[in-house]
Design a protein around this motif. Structure first.
Motif, short mmCIF file in Angstrom:
data_model
loop_
_atom_site.label_atom_id
_atom_site.label_comp_id
_atom_site.label_asym_id
_atom_site.label_seq_id
_atom_site.Cartn_x
_atom_site.Cartn_y
_atom_site.Cartn_z
N VAL A 1 -22.64 -61.70 -60.63
CA VAL A 1 -21.83 -61.55 -59.29
C VAL A 1 -21.81 -60.41 -58.85
N LEU B 1 -14.34 -73.05 -57.01
CA LEU B 1 -15.00 -72.24 -57.94
C LEU B 1 -14.38 -72.51 -59.37
N PHE C 1 -14.41 -67.65 -62.47
CA PHE C 1 -15.45 -66.76 -61.62
C PHE C 1 -15.07 -65.46 -61.20
N ARG C 2 -15.72 -64.65 -61.31
CA ARG C 2 -15.18 -63.43 -60.60
C ARG C 2 -16.48 -62.30 -60.76
N GLU C 3 -16.25 -61.26 -59.76
CA GLU C 3 -17.15 -60.47 -59.51
C GLU C 3 -17.72 -59.47 -60.79
N GLN D 1 -19.34 -60.82 -63.23
CA GLN D 1 -19.42 -61.85 -64.42
C GLN D 1 -20.84 -62.49 -64.14
N VAL E 1 -23.24 -65.84 -63.76
CA VAL E 1 -23.09 -66.85 -63.14
C VAL E 1 -24.20 -67.90 -62.86
N VAL F 1 -21.50 -74.62 -59.10
CA VAL F 1 -21.61 -72.92 -59.76
C VAL F 1 -20.68 -73.06 -61.18
N ALA G 1 -19.77 -70.61 -64.47
CA ALA G 1 -19.22 -69.37 -64.77
C ALA G 1 -19.06 -69.24 -66.12
N LYS G 2 -19.11 -68.13 -66.79
CA LYS G 2 -18.86 -67.89 -68.31
C LYS G 2 -17.63 -68.65 -68.71
N HIS G 3 -17.31 -68.85 -69.94
CA HIS G 3 -16.07 -69.21 -70.45
C HIS G 3 -15.25 -68.26 -71.13
#
Length: 162
Positions: free
Chosen positions: A59, A91, A95-97, A99, A101, A118, A120-122
């Motif tokens: 992201v 989301l 989820f964040r900038e 990272q 996705v 979507v 995101a990593k865990h």
């Protein structure tokens, strides 16, 4: 019928049966097959409109914009190319900038990717395999497990993509 002819008939009927079985499996899976692309690959390939695919990368820092209650707009990057993504829904908490996705959806005519899910990593050590492979292919992946992210305001930022 000679022995040789019976054997040939048996082999040909077995191959025909196998061909029909493979055809039926491919027909059943045609709507479930989803191809994975990084932003650079997606920009270079001509994908048919409305075709389902997965887009993976990082992201982009500073790209997250909220449009209403549940609609978000952000860019996915592989440090060489960016693809704009819109998503309506909740989301993932992580989820964040900056990272990793993976977004699943379709690319519109306006070159905006419309995601319907979507991922995101865990945790800080995980990067989806497709994203890590795409970053390695682009030459962004570093041996220590970090990718160089676009510099944020006030300094450089690194994303852990191990």
């Amino acid at each position: 019928m000679t022995r040789k002819q019976r054997r040939l008939t048996l082999i040909l009927s077995g191959l025909a049966t196998l061909g029909v079985a493979v055809g039926l499996v491919m027909f059943a899976l045609r709507d479930n097959i989803v191809f994975f692309y990084g932003p650079t690959e997606l920009a270079q390939k001509a994908t048919p409109g409305g075709a389902r695919l997965r887009l993976g990368g990082l992201v982009k820092a500073g790209s997250l914009q909220r449009e209403g209650d549940q609609t978000v707009r952000f860019a996915v990057t592989d440090m060489k190319q960016d693809i704009e993504v819109t998503y309506t829904g909740l989301l993932p908490d992580l989820f964040r900038e900056g990272q990793g996705v993976v977004a699943e959806g379709a690319l519109g005519q306006d070159h905006v990717f419309r995601a319907d899910s979507v991922l995101a990593k865990h945790d800080e050590r995980y990067m989806p395999r497709e994203v890590a492979d795409a970053l390695k292919k682009q030459g962004v992946w570093q041996e220590n497990g970090a990718a160089e992210a676009a510099p944020a305001k006030g300094g450089a930022q690194a994303a852990n993509v191990k």
